[in-house]
Design a protein around this motif. Structure first.
Motif, PDB file in Angstrom:
ATOM      1  N   GLU A  67       0.830  -1.197   0.000  1.00  0.00           N
ATOM      2  CA  GLU A  67       0.000   0.000   0.000  1.00  0.00           C
ATOM      3  C   GLU A  67       0.868   1.251   0.000  1.00  0.00           C
ATOM      4  OE1 GLU A  67      -3.181   0.131  -0.303  1.00  0.00           O
ATOM      5  OE2 GLU A  67      -3.648  -1.992  -0.122  1.00  0.00           O
ATOM      6  N   PRO A  68       0.510   2.239  -0.820  1.00  0.00           N
ATOM      7  CA  PRO A  68      -0.742   2.411  -1.570  1.00  0.00           C
ATOM      8  C   PRO A  68      -0.732   1.730  -2.938  1.00  0.00           C
ATOM      9  CG  PRO A  68       0.600   4.357  -1.786  1.00  0.00           C
ATOM     10  CD  PRO A  68       1.319   3.465  -0.827  1.00  0.00           C
ATOM     11  N   ALA A 200      -1.222   7.872  -1.260  1.00  0.00           N
ATOM     12  CA  ALA A 200      -2.529   7.221  -1.358  1.00  0.00           C
ATOM     13  C   ALA A 200      -3.458   8.129  -2.155  1.00  0.00           C
ATOM     14  CB  ALA A 200      -3.096   6.973   0.032  1.00  0.00           C
ATOM     15  N   ASN A 201      -4.409   7.546  -2.855  1.00  0.00           N
ATOM     16  CA  ASN A 201      -5.361   8.304  -3.667  1.00  0.00           C
ATOM     17  C   ASN A 201      -6.695   8.443  -2.950  1.00  0.00           C
ATOM     18  OD1 ASN A 201      -3.351   8.275  -5.524  1.00  0.00           O
ATOM     19  ND2 ASN A 201      -4.481   7.172  -7.105  1.00  0.00           N
TER      20      ASN A 201
END
Length: 498
Positions: A67-68, A200-201
């Motif tokens: 992640e991400p 992260a989105n």
């Protein structure tokens, strides 16, 4: 990931090793099923960060950050003697300084045709069936042979590469895997900066915040899958010793594009909505008397007509500016503006500002101020956007094709706390460019009003404010929409009649 180096004409048959290339031997454990099988299973699954360590032979670890987006680092991947020879050869090359809205670093030309043995040996091996096949095995991604970008970068103190996603398509091919071979010194640590930071989105597919980092490690190889979710940055170099630099060799492996390649999500407007000039205030109440004299206004207008820009120092009355600073313009709460692949700065609203600042911002939206601009710049403002902005360390704006700023008269009142000669090495200046050529650079300057007439072909950005800056950049930033020039309309009508 770094952007591609300038390329010379070359053959892409790079998988054929050169007789002059230095021999390259990868850490053998990375080729064994003991490593490749569990690594691939983890890399292609939505798992948390995982590390695999060799049980025999040279010490090596393979780490996956899920992640991400899936990113990995392999340590001790090539012999130290080979890497030292590689770095020695790189030191002999011509390095080009690269600096724009997105990055600041030094870079070589494309290394594909470089004949030096260690450089050629690395290129040959990265493009070989063995290594490309290994990347396919580890990531579960189909790659093309004969398509590899490779260049070297050096990040000095203050160097950086801001938020972007490496999603680039070339015909039927696209970047599939980005790689970074780290050539930093053995003592490099997180405190020295230069980490590969991963964003992260949000639900709209825009980058939101950094949630993971890979710190450069001597002799390690980092890599990740590129695409619409792979937003990342090379964080600023913060070494105390300016002679220490972040060295790396970077590039991309390519693969076929998908049948249905999604588009990037749309960006929100860069500027707040343009509003009417409905503020209030008298010129004599705010503006230094020197700029209200008819003769001075005429000279400024002539200069502006020649250059399309002017900077007016000491614009506000000294007593007004002193009161403004004493009230602390930034005592009000501010909101961080993004997304980070477009901008990063704080914005406060006039309703929450100090009385003097709130009154100033209303005056800057007034018909009286618009009339003054007409006398100083020879244009007729009809509406304006307005922001109270503060750029702290790590803040910036970027040029983005999907978020162009409308043309107009840029009016920026610098609210620096004290008169100080701004050093360009701190960043934080506004750069105006056209066709990649810099037209104008305006540094923050206490109580200074800058006017710039920006047409369709002119772009601007605020350069990344780095950790060496002694203070934030703070300002009232406005863009005035301009009434069309009647003479231009008359000329167009005459041409149509002819």
């Amino acid at each position: 990931m770094e952007l591609p180096a300038e390329k010379r004409q070359r053959s892409d048959d790079a998988s054929k090793p050169s007789a002059l290339a230095a021999p390259v031997s990868i850490n053998a454990w990375y080729l064994t099923p003991e490593f490749t099988t569990p690594f691939r299973e983890a890399f292609t699954s939505p798992q948390l960060t995982t590390t695999y360590t060799s049980s025999s032979g040279p010490n090596a670890t393979g780490t996956i950050v899920a992640e991400p987006f899936h990113t990995a680092k392999l340590t001790n991947i090539l012999p130290g003697e080979f890497l030292q020879g590689l770095k020695t050869e790189l030191q002999t090359l011509n390095w080009h300084e690269r600096s724009n809205d997105l990055y600041t670093f030094l870079q070589t030309d494309d290394l594909a045709l470089n004949p030096l043995p260690h450089i050629k040996g690395l290129r040959d091996y990265l493009a070989s069936d063995e290594f490309v096949g290994l990347m396919e095995t580890l990531t579960g991604t189909q790659l093309a042979r004969g398509h590899l970008d490779i260049a070297a970068q050096r990040y000095r103190k203050g160097g950086h590469l801001l938020c972007h996603d490496d999603d680039v398509h070339r015909g039927k091919m696209a970047r599939r895997i980005a790689y970074i071979l780290y050539l930093v010194d053995e003592a490099w640590s997180e405190e020295d900066g230069g980490a590969l930071a991963l964003y992260a989105n949000d639900e709209a597919g825009q980058p939101r915040e950094v949630v993971a980092r890979l710190v450069p490690e001597a002799g390690s190889l980092g890599f990740f899958l590129t695409g619409l979710v792979s937003y990342h940055t090379v964080e600023e170099i913060t070494v105390s010793d300016p002679l220490r630099e972040r060295w790396s060799v970077t590039g991309w492996f390519y693969g076929p594009t998908g049948a249905d390649t999604p588009d990037h999500p749309p960006l929100a407007p860069v500027l707040p909505a343009v509003g009417p000039l409905d503020g209030a205030g008298a010129l004599e109440e705010w503006v230094c008397a020197d700029y209200l004299a008819e003769g001075a206004q005429g000279r400024i207008c002539e200069l502006f007509a020649e250059q399309s820009s002017v900077q007016l120092k000491g614009f506000l009355r000294p007593d007004v500016y002193a009161r403004l600073m004493a009230e602390d313009p930034w005592a009000a709460a501010a909101e961080l503006r993004g997304p980070p692949h477009l901008r990063r700065y704080l914005e406060a609203q006039p309703t929450s500002c100090s009385p003097t600042l709130a009154g100033l911002m209303a005056f800057l939206r007034s018909p009286a101020f618009a009339e003054l601009l007409t006398k100083l710049a020879g244009v007729e403002p009809v509406a304006a956007s307005q922001q109270l902005r503060r750029f702290e360390k790590g803040h910036y704006t970027l040029i983005h094709d999907e978020a162009p700023e409308p043309p107009g008269l840029d009016v920026t009142l610098s609210l620096q706390p004290a008169e100080r000669e701004w050093d360009d090495k701190w960043g934080g200046a506004t750069h105006y460019i056209a066709d990649k050529d810099e037209l104008l650079r305006i540094a923050p300057d206490a109580n200074s009003l800058s006017l710039v007439l920006r047409d369709e072909g002119t772009l601007r950005f605020v350069k990344y404010l780095n950790h060496m800056a002694p203070e934030p950049r703070q300002e009232v930033a406005m863009v005035f929409a301009i009434a069309p020039d009647d003479s231009d309309s008359d000329e167009e009508e005459e041409e149509e009649e002819e």
